[in-house]
Every structure is written in C-alpha cells, then in structure tokens.
Design a protein around this motif. Structure first.
Motif, PDB file in Angstrom:
ATOM      1  N   TRP A 240       2.902   5.687   6.845  1.00 26.48           N
ATOM      2  CA  TRP A 240       4.004   5.551   5.830  1.00 26.48           C
ATOM      3  C   TRP A 240       3.991   7.691   5.577  1.00 26.48           C
ATOM      4  CZ3 TRP A 240      -0.978   3.082   2.267  1.00 26.48           C
ATOM      5  CH2 TRP A 240      -1.303   1.356   2.618  1.00 26.48           C
ATOM      6  N   MET A 241       3.705   8.593   6.326  1.00 23.50           N
ATOM      7  CA  MET A 241       4.663   9.395   5.967  1.00 23.50           C
ATOM      8  C   MET A 241       5.982   9.421   6.456  1.00 23.50           C
ATOM      9  SD  MET A 241       2.733  12.126   4.500  1.00 23.50           S
ATOM     10  CE  MET A 241       3.394  13.035   4.661  1.00 23.50           C
TER      11      MET A 241
ATOM     12  N   GLY B 213       0.512  -1.017   0.149  1.00 22.24           N
ATOM     13  CA  GLY B 213      -0.183  -0.241   0.055  1.00 22.24           C
ATOM     14  C   GLY B 213       0.472   1.375  -0.302  1.00 22.24           C
ATOM     15  N   ALA B 214       1.242   1.129   0.709  1.00 26.69           N
ATOM     16  CA  ALA B 214       2.840   2.580   1.066  1.00 26.69           C
ATOM     17  C   ALA B 214       3.203   2.365  -0.461  1.00 26.69           C
ATOM     18  CB  ALA B 214       3.634   2.703   1.700  1.00 26.69           C
TER      19      ALA B 214
ATOM     20  N   VAL C 230      -7.340   3.478   2.913  1.00 25.64           N
ATOM     21  CA  VAL C 230      -9.278   3.626   3.017  1.00 25.64           C
ATOM     22  C   VAL C 230      -9.365   2.805   2.090  1.00 25.64           C
ATOM     23  CG1 VAL C 230     -11.316   4.898   2.160  1.00 25.64           C
ATOM     24  CG2 VAL C 230      -9.623   5.870   3.509  1.00 25.64           C
ATOM     25  N   VAL C 231      -8.721   3.197   0.517  1.00 23.90           N
ATOM     26  CA  VAL C 231      -9.019   2.069  -0.647  1.00 23.90           C
ATOM     27  C   VAL C 231      -9.094   0.450   0.219  1.00 23.90           C
ATOM     28  CG1 VAL C 231      -8.277   0.951  -3.028  1.00 23.90           C
ATOM     29  CG2 VAL C 231      -9.346   3.677  -2.229  1.00 23.90           C
ATOM     30  N   GLY C 232      -7.496   0.282   0.508  1.00 27.59           N
ATOM     31  CA  GLY C 232      -7.409  -0.484   0.722  1.00 27.59           C
ATOM     32  C   GLY C 232      -7.482  -1.485   1.964  1.00 27.59           C
TER      33      GLY C 232
ATOM     34  N   ARG D 195      -5.306  -0.580   9.278  1.00 26.42           N
ATOM     35  CA  ARG D 195      -5.808   0.153   9.897  1.00 26.42           C
ATOM     36  C   ARG D 195      -4.789   2.338   8.797  1.00 26.42           C
ATOM     37  NH1 ARG D 195      -3.973  -1.950  15.996  1.00 26.42           N
ATOM     38  NH2 ARG D 195      -4.660  -3.584  15.756  1.00 26.42           N
ATOM     39  N   VAL D 196      -6.110   2.944   9.032  1.00 25.81           N
ATOM     40  CA  VAL D 196      -5.952   3.721   8.149  1.00 25.81           C
ATOM     41  C   VAL D 196      -5.368   4.627   8.648  1.00 25.81           C
ATOM     42  CG1 VAL D 196      -7.069   5.734   6.822  1.00 25.81           C
ATOM     43  CG2 VAL D 196      -8.458   3.669   6.846  1.00 25.81           C
TER      44      VAL D 196
END
Length: 229
Positions: free
Chosen positions: A146-147, A81-82, A204-206, A138-139
C-alpha cells in the motif's frame, strides 16, 4: 437466516452508508469539474491532487461493492483496505498540514472540500470498522504494497515539478518553499511516516476484524478437518 441489520455487504445500514459516500463523492467531483471549467484551470492540475485521486478511487471501490456484494476477487479486500487508508490519511494530512484551523474545525468550507476531506474519510473509516474483510490481511505485506502508491505519487510530483510543467501540488512537496531539496526531508518524511503508521493501523484493524463469508470456513477449521480425516 441472516438479519438484514447484520454488518455485511448487504446490510441496510451498510448499503445506506455506501450509497451516501457514492452520491456525496460524485456530487463533489462534478462540482469540482464545473469549477475547473468555469475558472479555466487546467484539468491536469486538478487531477494531480492526491485528494482527487484518492476520492476517485473511493468511488470506484464503493460502486463495485454496491454493484457486486458477492463473488469479488480475492485481492479486493486489500484494495478496499488501501483505499480506506488513503482517504483517511487524505483527511488527516489536509487537517494537519493544509487547512487553516477555521477550515479544519469549522463548517465554513466549500462543499467539495467538506465532502472529500472530511465526510468521505469518516464514512469510509466507519465502513472499514463495520464490515469485516472476508480474508485475513497480512499486515507486513499490506504496508509494503500500500505504500507503493504514495511513494510513486511523491516521485511523480517531483518529476513533474522538476522536468515537466513545474507544477507542484502541495507546499510540503515544493523545494522552493523549503529552501531546496534538502529542506524537503523533514516535511516529506513526516508525511511518509504518517502514511506508514496509518496504513499499518488500517491493516491491523482489517486483520483483527476479518470474518469468513456465509458458507465459508476459516483456514484453521479446514485444516483441522483435513487432519481429522
């Protein structure tokens, strides 16, 4: 029996898409390296671009998914995802801040730029939509984790520019372009905000799209069975 056209890591369309990403990315980076060597440019500068780093990460992640479609570690979904977020945002930042309108919208662009800024970001976004994660993300945790890389990249770029060899990879990071450090607040803040929003959307999509792998069950189902027993 699962249909070979279902959207899993072993699906024919998914394998074709990921193979395309891998081949296109390897070809683009080999092209880049040949150009760097031929022009006598510094390899450290080439590897210092976020575009290059995010595309190399894509190659690692996609190669892993192709070679190991099953049994990947629990953290791999988050890494995928990242990586998706980074490469999609690479394409958006390039199109909005760095490319001319002719480059961003036209096809008169060198192959490496086309592949790394446009083709691969689009294909990775499609891959994220097509193939669900095997675990719910977990969003909030994803945004925070990821930031870290984009923030570290900004800090590293400024440290290199100010204390190292003076090289700054992008104009929106260069104090000389914006009249000093204070002038970087707006452009850098816009990029960071774009990353926060983009990362949140990918997470969110994930979260919405996740599905347990064959033979696995959702956590809620397991809890219900335990309670019933």
């Amino acid at each position: 029996m699962t249909s070979p056209w279902s959207l899993t890591d072993r699906s024919v369309p998914v394998l074709a898409l990921r193979t395309t990403v891998l081949l296109a990315g390897v070809f683009a980076e080999v092209w880049n390296l040949v150009t760097v060597a031929g022009q006598g440019d510094r390899l450290s500068e080439h590897l210092g671009y976020f575009t290059v780093q995010s595309n190399l990460l894509v190659l690692v992640v996609v190669a892993t998914m192709l070679l190991r479609p099953d049994g990947r570690p629990a953290w791999f979904d988050a890494l995928r995802g990242a990586t998706t977020a980074y490469i999609v945002l690479t394409g958006l930042v390039w199109a909005v801040l760095l490319a001319s309108p002719a480059e961003a919208l036209g096809f008169d662009v060198a192959y490496p730029s086309f592949a790394q800024h446009r083709l691969i970001p689009v294909l990775m976004a499609i891959d994220w939509l097509l193939v669900p994660t095997s675990r719910p993300l977990r969003v909030g945790r994803c945004i925070a984790a990821w930031m870290l890389y984009p923030i570290a990249y900004l800090a590293g770029s400024w440290i290199r520019g100010g204390l190292g060899d003076g090289w700054i990879p992008y104009p929106f990071l260069d104090p000389a372009v914006h009249g000093g450090i204070a002038g970087l607040v707006a452009p850098t803040g816009q990029v960071l905000l774009a990353f926060v929003v983009g990362i949140a959307l990918v997470a969110v999509v994930g979260r919405i799209r996740w599905r347990p792998r064959d033979g696995a069950t959702r956590p809620a189902a397991r809890i219900d069975r335990v309670r019933a027993g």
